[in-house]
Design a protein around this motif. Structure first.
Motif, short mmCIF file in Angstrom:
data_model
loop_
_atom_site.label_atom_id
_atom_site.label_comp_id
_atom_site.label_asym_id
_atom_site.label_seq_id
_atom_site.Cartn_x
_atom_site.Cartn_y
_atom_site.Cartn_z
N GLU A 116 -105.27 54.60 101.55
CA GLU A 116 -104.41 53.80 100.69
C GLU A 116 -105.16 52.60 100.11
O GLU A 116 -104.96 52.22 98.96
CB GLU A 116 -103.18 53.31 101.48
CG GLU A 116 -102.22 54.40 101.90
CD GLU A 116 -101.40 54.92 100.72
OE1 GLU A 116 -101.34 54.23 99.68
OE2 GLU A 116 -100.82 56.02 100.83
N THR A 117 -106.04 52.02 100.92
CA THR A 117 -106.83 50.87 100.46
C THR A 117 -107.78 51.30 99.34
O THR A 117 -107.91 50.60 98.33
CB THR A 117 -107.63 50.27 101.63
OG1 THR A 117 -106.73 49.85 102.66
CG2 THR A 117 -108.43 49.06 101.15
N MET A 118 -108.45 52.43 99.53
CA MET A 118 -109.36 52.93 98.50
C MET A 118 -108.61 53.27 97.22
O MET A 118 -109.11 53.04 96.11
CB MET A 118 -110.11 54.16 99.01
CG MET A 118 -111.05 53.90 100.18
SD MET A 118 -112.27 52.59 99.82
CE MET A 118 -113.19 53.35 98.48
N ALA A 119 -107.40 53.79 97.36
CA ALA A 119 -106.57 54.09 96.19
C ALA A 119 -106.19 52.80 95.46
O ALA A 119 -106.12 52.76 94.22
CB ALA A 119 -105.31 54.84 96.62
N LEU A 120 -105.95 51.74 96.23
CA LEU A 120 -105.63 50.43 95.64
C LEU A 120 -106.82 49.89 94.86
O LEU A 120 -106.66 49.37 93.75
CB LEU A 120 -105.23 49.45 96.75
CG LEU A 120 -104.78 48.05 96.30
CD1 LEU A 120 -103.50 48.14 95.47
CD2 LEU A 120 -104.58 47.15 97.52
N PHE A 121 -108.01 50.00 95.44
CA PHE A 121 -109.22 49.57 94.74
C PHE A 121 -109.40 50.35 93.43
O PHE A 121 -109.74 49.77 92.39
CB PHE A 121 -110.46 49.79 95.62
CG PHE A 121 -110.53 48.86 96.81
CD1 PHE A 121 -109.91 47.63 96.79
CD2 PHE A 121 -111.24 49.24 97.95
CE1 PHE A 121 -109.98 46.77 97.89
CE2 PHE A 121 -111.33 48.39 99.04
CZ PHE A 121 -110.69 47.16 99.01
N LYS A 122 -109.15 51.66 93.49
CA LYS A 122 -109.30 52.50 92.30
C LYS A 122 -108.26 52.14 91.24
O LYS A 122 -108.57 52.13 90.04
CB LYS A 122 -109.17 53.97 92.69
CG LYS A 122 -109.45 54.94 91.55
CD LYS A 122 -109.40 56.38 92.03
CE LYS A 122 -109.70 57.34 90.88
NZ LYS A 122 -109.65 58.77 91.35
N LYS A 123 -107.06 51.83 91.67
CA LYS A 123 -105.97 51.49 90.75
C LYS A 123 -106.31 50.26 89.93
O LYS A 123 -106.06 50.22 88.71
CB LYS A 123 -104.68 51.25 91.54
CG LYS A 123 -103.50 50.79 90.70
CD LYS A 123 -102.29 50.52 91.57
CE LYS A 123 -101.13 49.98 90.73
NZ LYS A 123 -99.93 49.69 91.59
N TYR A 124 -106.89 49.26 90.56
CA TYR A 124 -107.21 48.01 89.87
C TYR A 124 -108.68 47.91 89.48
O TYR A 124 -109.14 46.84 89.06
CB TYR A 124 -106.83 46.82 90.76
CG TYR A 124 -105.34 46.65 90.92
CD1 TYR A 124 -104.56 46.08 89.92
CD2 TYR A 124 -104.70 47.09 92.09
CE1 TYR A 124 -103.19 45.93 90.07
CE2 TYR A 124 -103.32 46.95 92.25
CZ TYR A 124 -102.58 46.38 91.24
OH TYR A 124 -101.22 46.24 91.39
#
Length: 262
Positions: A116-124
């Motif tokens: 989920e953290t990596m997805a958050l980094f990718k999102k922003y």
């Protein structure tokens, strides 16, 4: 965060190993061998000598000019580092929510947290290691410059203002200024930075430890190094104020508004 700390520690170890491959008191000249000497220390030494001779054989002015040139050359990297830190700060609330959501320490939950953290980094479009790149570039240059100052024989033969460049400042004024400017530079850099209590404690410790360390070193080391620290610190203070100025004004306005509401 752990990966970033490990990367920084590994980089520091490699750089110090390279720096340690040469004796700090061994003069640098065209006969000096080794990658560190030939491609970093000696070229920097020649640049210092060239500018000093250009400025009327004033090695104090030569050091100031070369320090400023190096700082200006690294300015784009520092801007990139500041933007990366700002981006990481912006997503801290969402990262905290994820940590609260996946608070369990079992392997499956921690794996989900990481995903989920990596997805958050990718999102922003945030790269948590992007802030390390400027450090990768600047650390060898700054340590090489330190070696060039310490090992250039011509520097120790000249004086500047009230001190001899090759000896410690006799009245300790330059070391005191170096310590004060180090504190101011770190204080301004920390302004507006949000962090967890543990990180805040570590940053506060560094805020007071670093200036004391610089003061102690500057008292014992040749005044040429103290001059380098002072000029570099002043540049960093101005640089930080320019880069973070709008954010600092915005934060001050928000705090003032909150105080009025109370």
């Amino acid at each position: 965060m752990k990966k970033r700390i490990i990367l920084i520690m590994a980089l520091a170890s490699i750089t110090m190993l390279l720096a340690g491959c040469t004796e700090i008191n061994q003069p640098i000249d065209s006969s000096s061998s080794g990658f560190w000497n030939e491609y970093i220390v000696y070229p920097l030494s020649k640049v210092i000598i060239w500018f000093s001779e250009l400025l009327g054989n004033s090695y104090g002015l030569g050091l100031i000019v070369v320090t400023l040139i190096i700082r200006f050359a690294m300015l784009p990297l520092m801007i990139k580092q500041t933007k990366s830190s700002k981006a990481m700060q912006a997503i801290q609330p969402e990262m905290k929510e994820l940590k609260d959501k996946y608070a369990s320490k079992d392997a499956a939950t921690q794996q989900k947290l990481q995903q989920e953290t990596m997805a958050l980094f990718k999102k922003y479009n945030v790269n948590p290691l992007a802030g390390c790149f400027p450090l990768i570039v600047q650390m060898p240059i700054l340590i090489g410059f330190y070696h060039a100052i310490s090992r250039t024989a011509e520097i120790s033969k000249h004086s500047f203002l009230w001190f001899d460049l090759g000896n410690p400042d006799p009245i300790y004024l330059l070391p005191i200024i170096a310590g004060i400017t180090t504190f101011i530079q770190q204080k301004i850099t920390m302004a507006g930075t949000q962090s967890n209590p543990q990180m805040a404690t570590q940053m506060t410790m560094m805020l007071y430890i670093m200036p004391v360390m610089i003061l102690i070193f500057a008292i014992k080391f040749p005044a040429a190094l103290s001059l380098y620290w002072v000029v570099g610190n002043i540049f960093m203070i101005v640089q930080t104020l320019v880069i973070k100025g709008p954010d600092m004004k915005k934060l001050a306005a928000e705090n003032a508004g909150g105080a009025k509401k109370k």
